[in-house]
Design a protein around this motif. Structure first.
Motif, PDB file in Angstrom:
ATOM      1  N   THR A  73       0.810  -1.211   0.000  1.00  6.83           N
ATOM      2  CA  THR A  73       0.000   0.000   0.000  1.00  6.83           C
ATOM      3  C   THR A  73       0.844   1.262   0.000  1.00  6.83           C
ATOM      4  OG1 THR A  73      -1.687  -1.194   1.237  1.00  6.83           O
ATOM      5  CG2 THR A  73      -1.891   1.174   1.164  1.00  6.83           C
ATOM      6  N   ILE A  74       1.709   1.402   0.951  1.00  4.83           N
ATOM      7  CA  ILE A  74       2.428   2.659   1.114  1.00  4.83           C
ATOM      8  C   ILE A  74       3.475   2.840   0.020  1.00  4.83           C
ATOM      9  CG2 ILE A  74       3.947   3.953   2.648  1.00  4.83           C
ATOM     10  CD1 ILE A  74       2.408   2.716   4.980  1.00  4.83           C
ATOM     11  N   GLU A  75       4.200   1.804  -0.347  1.00  7.82           N
ATOM     12  CA  GLU A  75       5.215   1.936  -1.390  1.00  7.82           C
ATOM     13  C   GLU A  75       4.596   2.138  -2.767  1.00  7.82           C
ATOM     14  OE1 GLU A  75       7.999  -1.272  -1.403  1.00  7.82           O
ATOM     15  OE2 GLU A  75       9.212  -0.372   0.164  1.00  7.82           O
ATOM     16  N   SER A 111      -0.067  10.600  -1.139  1.00 12.86           N
ATOM     17  CA  SER A 111      -1.313  11.087  -0.574  1.00 12.86           C
ATOM     18  C   SER A 111      -1.841  10.098   0.459  1.00 12.86           C
ATOM     19  CB  SER A 111      -2.349  11.276  -1.687  1.00 12.86           C
ATOM     20  OG  SER A 111      -3.594  11.579  -1.127  1.00 12.86           O
ATOM     21  N   ILE A 112      -2.236  10.625   1.577  1.00 15.76           N
ATOM     22  CA  ILE A 112      -2.804   9.785   2.635  1.00 15.76           C
ATOM     23  C   ILE A 112      -4.154   9.243   2.205  1.00 15.76           C
ATOM     24  CG2 ILE A 112      -3.680   9.806   5.001  1.00 15.76           C
ATOM     25  CD1 ILE A 112      -1.487  11.755   5.685  1.00 15.76           C
ATOM     26  N   LEU A 113      -4.906  10.019   1.459  1.00 16.98           N
ATOM     27  CA  LEU A 113      -6.215   9.563   1.002  1.00 16.98           C
ATOM     28  C   LEU A 113      -6.092   8.385   0.040  1.00 16.98           C
ATOM     29  CD1 LEU A 113      -8.055  12.969   0.520  1.00 16.98           C
ATOM     30  CD2 LEU A 113      -8.345  11.305   2.354  1.00 16.98           C
ATOM     31  N   ASP A 114      -5.092   8.377  -0.819  1.00 16.73           N
ATOM     32  CA  ASP A 114      -4.864   7.228  -1.704  1.00 16.73           C
ATOM     33  C   ASP A 114      -4.540   5.972  -0.889  1.00 16.73           C
ATOM     34  OD1 ASP A 114      -5.303   8.736  -3.957  1.00 16.73           O
ATOM     35  OD2 ASP A 114      -3.157   9.079  -4.368  1.00 16.73           O
ATOM     36  N   THR A 115      -3.697   6.135   0.097  1.00 20.66           N
ATOM     37  CA  THR A 115      -3.348   5.005   0.964  1.00 20.66           C
ATOM     38  C   THR A 115      -4.577   4.493   1.696  1.00 20.66           C
ATOM     39  OG1 THR A 115      -1.150   5.955   1.279  1.00 20.66           O
ATOM     40  CG2 THR A 115      -1.840   4.264   2.831  1.00 20.66           C
ATOM     41  N   PHE A 116      -5.380   5.398   2.205  1.00 24.96           N
ATOM     42  CA  PHE A 116      -6.585   5.005   2.934  1.00 24.96           C
ATOM     43  C   PHE A 116      -7.591   4.326   2.000  1.00 24.96           C
ATOM     44  CE2 PHE A 116     -10.730   5.932   4.909  1.00 24.96           C
ATOM     45  CZ  PHE A 116     -10.532   5.256   6.100  1.00 24.96           C
TER      46      PHE A 116
END
Length: 151
Positions: free
Chosen positions: A59-61, A66-71
């Motif tokens: 997910t993070i890599e 953007s935090i919203l994309d990760t969420f």
């Protein structure tokens, strides 16, 4: 009842034997929960690291900064929610087992201290000279120290 308690004969009365048997049972339960707590804590820690590493790699890599994309990726993929739920459940069970371990440790220590305090009443007269055999066997077989109250 443990065999060495039965073999004591007249050196120890039945009440004292039952108290010693209860002490042995509490020690066994305490050791069981102590080992289970260690096993569950290790399992929860390793599983938590695995979930974090898996979440980080997938997910993070791969997402943008953007935090919203990760969420949104976290919410779209249900296996992340399941893995985090299992990890939190494992850590919750570690807490419950830790509390049980502490409870049995307190009960064991209280009964051990009670036997030490009442040892003059439990072994009277000529039986007092034979009590060291019981104390040595409890120390050697079950690692229960009846000589001193300190842990």
């Amino acid at each position: 009842m443990e065999q060495f308690l039965v073999d004591l004969g007249d050196h120890t009365d039945q009440t004292t034997k039952q108290m010693l048997q209860n002490l042995i049972n509490k020690r066994i339960k305490y050791n069981r929960y102590k080992n289970l707590h260690f096993l569950m804590l290790t399992t929860a820690f390793v599983f938590g690291l695995f979930v974090f590493y898996f979440f980080y790699r997938t997910t993070i890599e791969t997402s943008t900064n953007s935090i919203l994309d990760t969420f949104s990726i976290f919410i779209k993929k249900n296996h992340f929610l399941t893995l985090f739920f299992v990890a939190f459940t494992l850590f919750g069970s570690v807490k419950v087992i830790f509390e049980k371990k502490e409870k049995y440790e307190k009960e064991y220590h209280a009964l051990r201290c009670e036997i030490i305090d009442k040892s003059k009443d439990l072994w009277k007269d000529d039986k007092w000279k034979q009590r060291h055999r019981v104390f040595e066997q409890m120390k050697n077989k079950y690692d229960i120290n009846l000589y001193h109250q300190s842990k």
